[in-house]
Motif scaffolding. Structure first.
Motif, PDB file in Angstrom:
ATOM      1  N   ASN A 281       0.816  -1.218   0.000  1.00 15.21           N
ATOM      2  CA  ASN A 281       0.000   0.000   0.000  1.00 15.21           C
ATOM      3  C   ASN A 281       0.851   1.270   0.000  1.00 15.21           C
ATOM      4  O   ASN A 281       0.456   2.291   0.558  1.00 15.21           O
ATOM      5  CB  ASN A 281      -0.966  -0.015   1.183  1.00 15.21           C
TER       6      ASN A 281
ATOM      7  N   CYS B 225      -1.948  -4.635   9.532  1.00 15.96           N
ATOM      8  CA  CYS B 225      -1.915  -4.807   8.077  1.00 15.96           C
ATOM      9  C   CYS B 225      -3.262  -4.555   7.403  1.00 15.96           C
ATOM     10  O   CYS B 225      -3.313  -4.175   6.243  1.00 15.96           O
ATOM     11  CB  CYS B 225      -1.449  -6.220   7.755  1.00 15.96           C
ATOM     12  N   GLY B 226      -4.352  -4.777   8.121  1.00 14.76           N
ATOM     13  CA  GLY B 226      -5.675  -4.627   7.531  1.00 14.76           C
ATOM     14  C   GLY B 226      -6.075  -3.181   7.292  1.00 14.76           C
ATOM     15  O   GLY B 226      -6.978  -2.907   6.496  1.00 14.76           O
ATOM     16  N   VAL B 227      -5.436  -2.264   7.988  1.00 14.04           N
ATOM     17  CA  VAL B 227      -5.770  -0.848   7.803  1.00 14.04           C
ATOM     18  C   VAL B 227      -4.518  -0.022   7.517  1.00 14.04           C
ATOM     19  O   VAL B 227      -4.408   1.117   7.923  1.00 14.04           O
ATOM     20  CB  VAL B 227      -6.574  -0.260   9.005  1.00 14.04           C
TER      21      VAL B 227
ATOM     22  N   TYR C 295      -1.333   4.806  13.769  1.00 13.79           N
ATOM     23  CA  TYR C 295      -2.276   5.390  12.824  1.00 13.79           C
ATOM     24  C   TYR C 295      -2.336   4.537  11.564  1.00 13.79           C
ATOM     25  O   TYR C 295      -1.303   4.145  11.030  1.00 13.79           O
ATOM     26  CB  TYR C 295      -1.856   6.818  12.453  1.00 13.79           C
ATOM     27  N   GLY C 296      -3.558   4.281  11.104  1.00 12.83           N
ATOM     28  CA  GLY C 296      -3.730   3.464   9.909  1.00 12.83           C
ATOM     29  C   GLY C 296      -4.218   4.264   8.724  1.00 12.83           C
ATOM     30  O   GLY C 296      -4.531   5.453   8.852  1.00 12.83           O
ATOM     31  N   ARG C 297      -4.306   3.592   7.563  1.00 13.32           N
ATOM     32  CA  ARG C 297      -4.776   4.200   6.301  1.00 13.32           C
ATOM     33  C   ARG C 297      -4.121   5.544   6.066  1.00 13.32           C
ATOM     34  O   ARG C 297      -4.782   6.535   5.729  1.00 13.32           O
ATOM     35  CB  ARG C 297      -6.300   4.346   6.318  1.00 13.32           C
TER      36      ARG C 297
ATOM     37  N   ALA D 139      -6.509   2.293  15.239  1.00 12.43           N
ATOM     38  CA  ALA D 139      -5.708   2.954  14.200  1.00 12.43           C
ATOM     39  C   ALA D 139      -6.610   3.520  13.106  1.00 12.43           C
ATOM     40  O   ALA D 139      -6.243   4.454  12.401  1.00 12.43           O
ATOM     41  CB  ALA D 139      -4.709   1.968  13.604  1.00 12.43           C
TER      42      ALA D 139
ATOM     43  N   LEU E 266     -11.750  -5.859   8.945  1.00 16.54           N
ATOM     44  CA  LEU E 266     -11.022  -4.612   9.195  1.00 16.54           C
ATOM     45  C   LEU E 266     -11.375  -3.502   8.209  1.00 16.54           C
ATOM     46  O   LEU E 266     -11.212  -2.328   8.508  1.00 16.54           O
ATOM     47  CB  LEU E 266      -9.514  -4.893   9.205  1.00 16.54           C
TER      48      LEU E 266
ATOM     49  N   SER F 236      -4.505  -8.844   3.431  1.00 13.51           N
ATOM     50  CA  SER F 236      -4.117  -7.429   3.401  1.00 13.51           C
ATOM     51  C   SER F 236      -3.544  -7.090   2.040  1.00 13.51           C
ATOM     52  O   SER F 236      -3.443  -7.938   1.168  1.00 13.51           O
ATOM     53  CB  SER F 236      -3.090  -7.139   4.500  1.00 13.51           C
TER      54      SER F 236
ATOM     55  N   ARG G   9      -3.582  -4.810  -1.552  1.00 17.45           N
ATOM     56  CA  ARG G   9      -4.425  -4.000  -2.443  1.00 17.45           C
ATOM     57  C   ARG G   9      -5.761  -4.667  -2.774  1.00 17.45           C
ATOM     58  O   ARG G   9      -6.126  -4.788  -3.946  1.00 17.45           O
ATOM     59  CB  ARG G   9      -3.625  -3.701  -3.718  1.00 17.45           C
TER      60      ARG G   9
ATOM     61  N   PRO H 183      -9.748  -6.170   3.336  1.00 19.21           N
ATOM     62  CA  PRO H 183      -8.745  -6.808   4.184  1.00 19.21           C
ATOM     63  C   PRO H 183      -9.358  -7.219   5.520  1.00 19.21           C
ATOM     64  O   PRO H 183     -10.277  -6.554   6.015  1.00 19.21           O
ATOM     65  CB  PRO H 183      -7.696  -5.720   4.379  1.00 19.21           C
TER      66      PRO H 183
END
Lengths: 187, 501
Positions: A113, A150-152, A163-165, B15, B42, B325, B327, B331
């Protein structure tokens, strides 16, 4: 460490000789180190170097190289035992870092990402490389291999917050917050 | 009457903004907020829930402005409307998203202690016999039959034995251990207690990586809660359990390195045998198992070994916790029986590629796993099919890369990681990863030659054959599979073709 098991009494001796109160000939930092070392209650047969160093770092911010002899004596191990552990772990530090710590996650999920692009934006903006600290001592930049977020992702950790995304814009506003507040956890 | 809302307290939910919601709504007297575990969907976080007529109602991707809507009960969707969740066959993660992680009352009410209660009535041999029937293999990556390891430790005579949970979940792209520790910490404790009873241990450690502060804090709080209630005991004798924090070393996920680190030293890999089950922590018999393994043990004793053995494929029994997770659109955590194809998982659960992205490669099994091109996604997710393909399922991480990914840069990234994290004990890994990194840097910078590419292949073979542990032996796999499937990109970057001569 086997050394220590043979002479458990040396730990007591070392503790007794450590300063218990404030000594005027020591700097603040030296006094904090001494206080932490004095507070250890390690079972004399199994001194745990990593645990000891992490506790010192948690309270003082880092493990000063000058404190190695005192730590070794307190734990009843050699100075090279301490140095060996201290240099092995990426998260044990021997120098004061910036007031704020920014860690960019370079786990593969974040890399997928575009975390590497984010990192490049940060190094450009702060004009420091990985592991570097800004000239004003405000920000240290590090990488971390996976925060399990990893999911965000992509993920950036600032001090204790994850902090994500993350986007370039979100990162810049985080940076501004870091730079504007002079108070904060000194890592 | 105040409305009860549920909001995940999981690191990834936070997050994604869960704490901002909790803070923004904290002063509203009409709201009672319960922080829960995460459902693992998520892509929906932060996810706000409240009780509805048919179970929970969900408000995905909530923002502070959504409060009025949520209070009025408008726009919420039912779980049955989220295929990502309904298509799963959850066992270990069945309760995730429902309860407060640290509520012992909740955990007991959902039959969380049933496993340990059943195991308490069995002899050590009886517990191990159940484990054998279940067919459980270690979930950390090595996939060793759990009962065999336990039986070796049980048969080894020693005045003390240890149970260690490997919570050094270092494989990038994996997070199910973190979710268990943050979301259902008592499940891990119960699994460790069952193991302790089977092998005769009276002491345990949870080796938690530095990168998981919330997991470590939750585990500690759960241990304290169990201690207060006298639950940390086996046959009337206390079982001492401690959380130990790592300090950022990936190799400490390897069991012998983990034990060296737990003893306070450098996290260096040791030659096996002796295996830890015979001589581990401080030279005593020690079971080191992954968090998910212990969490699954709890479920096996709760539902019965036959239940576990009835799921999955011939040699991969039970469910697999996949962590999606990269692209993709959706996810998150997917728990299904072993045996689905990689393509099904990415399409049905991952929801396909993110907008504008085209699938280029999929990495399975963390930094020691392999890269699969779009043409090879029909492989079944089970230990044996992966083994035959020369790949590993590892800890179940699936990272999807899109068409913009520069494979040379990615290969360089992998080898940099292997070099950075090598413990330095054996030469093939210590020196090989360094030379490998230099070669890939050269190629990435357009200064490489065809001979460099050949050298990487040779180096990879040497590392695979001669390294002491999986870090060196599997470290070259992502690089070698990148070259195998995307060789053109590497060729084009070589010196002669990039015009540097």
């Amino acid at each position: 460490m086997s050394d220590a098991r043979q002479r458990p009494s040396s730990q007591e001796t070392a503790r007794d000789s450590l300063p218990t109160g404030q000594r005027t000939d020591l700097t603040d930092q030296q006094q904090s180190v001494a206080r932490v070392i004095h507070s250890w209650h390690m079972p004399s047969d199994k001194p745990n170097i990593l645990k000891a160093l992490l506790s010192l770092q948690e309270q003082v911010g880092y493990v000063p190289l000058e404190s190695i002899p005192a730590i070794a004596e307190a734990l009843g191990v050699t100075e090279s035992d301490i140095a060996g552990v201290l240099t092995y772990y990426p998260d044990l530090h021997t120098h004061q870092r910036g007031r704020h710590l920014i860690r960019v996650c370079l786990g593969e999920a974040c890399v997928a990402n575009r975390a590497i692009r984010l990192l490049a934006e940060l190094t450009d903006e702060l004009r420091i490389g990985l592991g570097g600290t800004t000239i004003d001592g405000q920000i240290t930049l590090e990488r971390v291999y996976c925060l399990g977020n990893c999911g965000v992702g992509p993920t950036v950790m600032v001090d204790d917050m994850i902090y994500g995304r993350m986007t370039g814009a979100a990162l810049r506003s985080l940076l501004k917050r870091c730079q504007s507040c002079s108070q904060g956890p000194a890592n | 009457m105040a409305t009860r809302l549920y909001l995940s307290n999981d690191t990834s939910a936070r997050a994604a903004g869960a704490d901002q919601l909790a803070e923004a709504w904290s002063l509203d007297p009409e709201i009672q907020m319960t922080r829960t575990s995460s459902r693992g969907a998520l892509f929906l976080e932060p996810l706000v829930e409240r009780d509805g007529p048919n179970g929970r109602l969900l408000w995905p991707l909530a923002t502070p402005d959504d409060l009025a809507r949520i209070k009025a009960g408008l726009g919420g969707i039912e779980i049955s409307e989220v295929p990502f969740l309904t298509r799963q066959q959850r066992a270990v993660f069945a309760q995730f998203g429902m309860a407060e992680p640290l509520s012992l009352g909740n955990y007991r009410a959902t039959h969380g202690w049933r496993g340990i209660e059943r195991a308490a009535g069995l002899s050590p041999e009886g517990i191990i016999a159940e484990m054998k029937v279940s067919g459980l293999r270690g979930r950390g990556g090595a996939a060793f039959p759990v009962w065999q390891k336990w039986d070796i430790a049980r048969r080894t005579h020693a005045e003390c034995k240890y149970v260690v949970a490997n919570a050094d979940e270092g494989d990038a792209g994996t997070y199910c251990d973190r979710m268990i520790m943050e979301g259902e910490p008592f499940r891990l404790i119960a699994g460790m207690l069952i193991c302790a009873k089977a092998i005769g241990a009276d002491r345990g450690y949870i080796y938690c990586r530095w990168e998981y502060p919330a997991a470590a804090a939750t585990m500690q709080a759960a241990i304290d809660a169990c201690e207060r209630r006298g639950l940390l005991a086996l046959d009337g004798k206390p079982f001492q359990l401690e959380v130990f924090r790592g300090a950022g070393s990936y190799v400490c996920g390897e069991e012998t390195a983990l034990l060296s680190s737990l003893e306070g030293g450098r996290g260096m890999v040791k030659v096996r045998p002796p295996y830890p089950a015979v001589a581990g922590l401080y030279g005593k018999p020690t079971i080191v198992s992954n968090v998910l393994t212990f969490a699954t043990v709890t479920e096996i004793f709760s539902r019965g070994a036959a239940w576990h053995a009835s799921l999955g494929t011939a040699r991969s029994k039970g469910t697999v916790a996949l962590q999606l997770s990269g692209r993709i659109k959706q996810p998150g955590l997917v728990e299904i029986p072993f045996g689905a194809s990689l393509r099904e998982v990415i399409e049905q659960f991952g929801g396909g590629m993110a907008d504008g992205a085209q699938l280029k490669a999929v990495q399975v099994g963390g930094p020691l796993g392999s890269l699969f091109p779009a043409s090879q996604l029909d492989i079944k997710l089970c230990y044996d099919e992966f083994h035959e393909a020369g790949a590993v399922l590892g800890h179940g991480g699936i990272v999807v890369f899109d068409h913009e990914t520069d494979m040379v840069e990615l290969a360089r990234h992998y080898m940099t990681f292997t070099a950075d994290e090598s413990c330095g004990k054996c030469a093939p890994c210590r020196i090989g990863s360094m030379r490998g990194r230099e070669l890939l840097e050269r190629i990435d910078n357009g200064q490489g030659t065809a001979a460099d590419l050949a050298l990487i292949a040779d180096l990879g073979d040497t590392m695979k054959a001669t390294s002491l542990c999986a870090h060196g032996a599997r470290g070259p796999y992502p690089v070698l599979t990148a070259i195998e499937h995307f060789g053109d990109e590497f060729q084009q970057r070589l010196q002669a073709k990039s015009g540097h001569i």
